[in-house]
Scaffold this active site. Structure first.
Site, mmCIF file in Angstrom:
data_model
loop_
_atom_site.group_PDB
_atom_site.id
_atom_site.type_symbol
_atom_site.label_atom_id
_atom_site.label_comp_id
_atom_site.label_asym_id
_atom_site.label_seq_id
_atom_site.Cartn_x
_atom_site.Cartn_y
_atom_site.Cartn_z
ATOM 1 N N HIS A 37 5.238 -12.263 -1.102
ATOM 2 C CA HIS A 37 4.791 -11.757 0.184
ATOM 3 C C HIS A 37 5.563 -12.347 1.368
ATOM 4 O O HIS A 37 5.768 -11.675 2.366
ATOM 5 C CB HIS A 37 3.299 -12.071 0.340
ATOM 6 C CG HIS A 37 2.615 -11.277 1.397
ATOM 7 N ND1 HIS A 37 2.559 -9.896 1.394
ATOM 8 C CD2 HIS A 37 1.933 -11.666 2.510
ATOM 9 C CE1 HIS A 37 1.875 -9.473 2.442
ATOM 10 N NE2 HIS A 37 1.490 -10.528 3.140
ATOM 11 N N SER B 206 2.843 -7.121 6.874
ATOM 12 C CA SER B 206 1.592 -7.063 6.119
ATOM 13 C C SER B 206 0.620 -6.134 6.852
ATOM 14 O O SER B 206 0.916 -4.959 7.029
ATOM 15 C CB SER B 206 1.032 -8.473 5.915
ATOM 16 O OG SER B 206 0.053 -8.496 4.917
ATOM 17 N N ASP C 216 5.336 -9.284 -4.751
ATOM 18 C CA ASP C 216 4.289 -9.443 -3.740
ATOM 19 C C ASP C 216 2.926 -9.185 -4.364
ATOM 20 O O ASP C 216 2.699 -8.130 -4.962
ATOM 21 C CB ASP C 216 4.541 -8.465 -2.585
ATOM 22 C CG ASP C 216 3.700 -8.768 -1.359
ATOM 23 O OD1 ASP C 216 2.679 -9.460 -1.480
ATOM 24 O OD2 ASP C 216 4.070 -8.291 -0.272
#
Length: 715
Positions: A687, A567, A652
């Protein structure tokens, strides 16, 4: 016998697009990959997956070996430490062969004291002096079985849950795509029936004290921002639900809960830098919420309640927060009385408040501290009374599940790089801690074989950056391969915990390091401030300095360094790979935020507007040029890059799949080396990757096989 030829990597077509801003032309040949409905996009992602699988096929046996190793260290049938809430003991358990946890409860045999309702807002810990736990002869009630709910879905996740004070009604949310779009349902725990009707895009849920009124937050359809608070009356159709509050500031998200004593409902509006709380007596759910302190830019605070006073954690006097109290009737800032002052070197992260004491959860010298304060005989004054101490040089400690307000003990979790996750109960009167459960690691784990330590690297500007390390003692030499993890954003303190999966690397001689770089919260909010906005590059140079220090001081072979981040940590991976590609042999980048400029210039995307307070607004020229200077996608160039495994998920909602897809497509056209570049897209997740625990292990096995080959530990 001929070998199969090495397949050629996919080549994404180019469709040139230009954006002119602040006198700079941003060129983008792969913006077309944003069209999720375009079959050509799906075909490209499928082709990359096929290529990655072909290139990893020679490691198929190693991947299976790693999977079985990690599986051997998992206690597949297990049960969590039960915690008391109302008239029940709650726990989760897992069964061998099942992907998801089963959420259960058993009735308590000793009544809960009067005046000890449960709370949902602050996660805490403690059973009070009631009974040691549920007995085996008590009947078990399954509240939610994740395996049953997940049937027919490739992805499944339980989001928010809350149970009425009388223990009958459960409100819960689930996501079946990975897009973090949760659906609210209500279940009657007496009959086991789920009520008709549901609500989409729900965030937090909380019941009022009447056991009939539910409050929940809902996100908007475009930006995934929790912006409305709704009220629902049990037994009424959701079409009659009413909007109680709406926050129109695009920077803010709403969350709802209750104080630990159960007396007040709290709705908090929060941006990255500012908060505002409103409260309502929990036994008056049809009333109006009242404001604690109006929002002011850069003022953050959080609240809890005890004995007619608000306990307010606030940064009004300094970035590391202080603790004040205020009367319920007059909560404004001119009525605040200081209890714990602001300290330059101690971050007050939260307080866990109970009838007779509170635990100040702090961070000092980069390490968590749990410090006890007790109230005097009449309960009006608080004094520092002790501290829970920890024996290891680097570790993680935090409150566990404490739902009972009237308590004389406190549950906390503890783990380190060599100590498995543990739950302790701390006796407030004696200061003694009792171990309730430590995660069992099957397969012959011997913690004495491993060592952890903490060192410091010197950044280019002279700042000392902490680094936590773990390795197997009998395999430690200066030629060990080195694996360094980093994040460094949002003020998030990198947790130092135990991972049974990690044994597969440690037992093969890999030294693992965790860099506590600026931009994170490891040394308090000033540490965060020193690695965001117009000083974000400190995050990257800190990480580079950490790797250089570790190789220079004999913790690993400079020619065999692998790095990992996800991320915002994927942004870190992209930035340092551009800045110092010579320093790393391999990079594992999970759902990486690499297309900084295009994402932050698109205010229609989820998270973009709130993120201006972390990265800056590129519509402002100074931020534009600074962000452009490190944006990984925009700074790719013709050069020799490390081997890379880049992973993403089609659904995501935090970092859209097209960021890593565009990044890999562009890098393929520029890199001058023969090192492996793989893009792996989970076409059915979000995610966090795969949701099932066995599926997740297979994803980790792929990562580890890639790393072990690139680090020269397997052929």
């Amino acid at each position: 016998m001929s070998q199969n030829p090495i397949p050629a990597p996919p080549v994404a077509r180019k469709e040139h697009k230009e954006t002119l801003l602040h006198g700079v032309v941003l060129a983008d040949d792969y913006a077309w990959l944003r069209d999720k409905q375009n079959p050509e996009v799906t075909a490209y992602l499928d082709a990359e997956n096929a290529y990655a699988e072909a290139m990893m096929e020679p490691l198929a046996s190693l991947r299976e070996e790693l999977y079985q190793e990690m599986l051997s260290h998992m206690k597949q049938t297990d049960v969590s430490v039960p915690y008391r809430d109302g008239a029940w003991w709650y726990y989760t358990r897992t069964e061998e062969g099942s992907q998801y946890a089963i959420h259960c409860r058993k009735p308590a045999t000793v009544p809960q004291p009067l005046g000890a309702p449960s709370l949902r807002l602050v996660s805490g810990a403690r059973v009070g002096d009631l009974e040691p736990g549920p007995t085996n002869d008590q009947p078990e009630q399954v509240i939610l079985d994740g395996n049953e709910l997940a049937k027919g879905h490739a992805f499944f996740s339980i989001g928010a849950t809350d149970i009425t004070d009388d223990g009958r009604w459960l409100a819960y949310t689930t996501d079946t795509t990975g897009f973090r779009e949760y659906t609210l349902r209500i279940k009657d725990l007496e009959t086991g029936d789920t009520l008709p009707g549901e609500v989409e895009r729900v965030g937090s849920v909380v019941w009022a004290a009447d056991n009939r009124t539910l409050f929940y937050t809902v996100e908007d359809e475009q930006q995934k921002r929790q912006f409305q608070l709704w009220r629902h009356a049990l037994g009424k159709p959701h079409s009659e639900d009413a909007v109680v509050y709406q926050d129109d500031d695009e920077r803010f998200n709403l969350g709802a809960g209750r104080t630990r004593d159960g007396k007040f409902l709290v709705v908090e509006s929060a941006s990255h830098t500012t908060t505002e709380s409103q409260v309502l007596a929990a036994d008056q759910p049809d009333g109006s919420f009242t404001l604690i302190s109006a929002r002011h830019d850069d003022h953050e605070y959080s609240i809890d309640h005890r004995n007619g006073l608000w306990y307010i954690r606030t940064n009004d006097a300094g970035r590391n927060f202080r603790l004040v109290t205020a009367p319920v009737a007059t909560p404004g800032r001119n009525h605040w009385t200081e209890l714990i002052p602001h300290r330059e070197n101690v971050m007050l992260e939260e307080i866990d408040l109970f009838a007779g004491f509170f635990m100040a959860c702090e961070r000092e010298d980069g390490l968590p501290r749990l410090r006890l304060w007790t109230f005097d005989g009449d309960g009006s004054e608080a004094a520092r009374a002790g501290e829970i101490t920890f024996p290891e040089p680097t570790y993680n400690a935090q409150p566990h599940i404490n739902r009972i307000f009237v308590a004389t003990t406190f549950r906390y979790g503890y783990q380190s790089l060599v100590t498995p996750s543990s739950v302790y109960e701390y006796n407030v009167a004696s200061g003694a801690s009792t171990l309730l459960k430590q995660l069992e690691i099957p397969g012959g784990f011997d913690r004495t074989l491993y060592a952890s330590e903490r060192v410091h690297a010197t950044a280019p500007d002279g700042v000392e950056v902490p680094v936590s390390l773990v390795y197997r003692k009998d395999r430690r030499t200066q030629s060990n391969p080195l694996y360094v993890y980093g994040y460094g954003s949002y003020g998030y303190a990198l947790p130092i915990g135990f991972s049974p999966n990690r044994l597969s690397l440690l037992d093969r001689g890999v030294v693992l390091a965790y860099a506590h770089i600026r931009g994170g919260g490891d040394l308090g909010e000033p540490w965060h401030d020193a690695g965001k906005m117009l000083v974000k590059r400190n995050t990257f140079t800190d990480f580079i300095a950490a790797v250089e220090h570790l190789t220079a001081t004999g913790y690993g072979d400079p020619a065999r360094v692998a790095i990992e981040g996800g991320s915002a940590g994927g942004l870190l991976m992209g930035a340092v790979a551009n800045m110092r590609p010579d320093l790393f042999r391999a990079v594992v980048s999970h759902v990486p935020f690499v297309d900084v400029m295009n994402t932050m210039l698109d205010a229609s995307l989820p998270l973009t507007v709130p993120e201006y307070e972390e990265w800056g607004d590129p519509n402002q020229e100074s931020y534009f040029h600074y962000m452009l200077s490190y944006s990984p996608y925009d700074n790719l160039q013709a050069a020799s890059y490390p081997a890379m495994l880049v992973k993403t998920s089609l659904h995501d909602s935090q970092v859209m799949y097209w960021e890593p897809a565009k990044y890999v497509a562009k890098l393929r056209t520029l890199k001058t080396d023969n090192n492996l570049l793989l893009l792996v897209t989970n076409m059915q997740a979000g995610h966090g990757g795969a949701s099932g625990r066995y599926d997740y292990l297979k994803e980790i096995a792929l990562d580890y096989a890639f790393l072990l080959r690139e680090l020269g530990l397997v052929q």
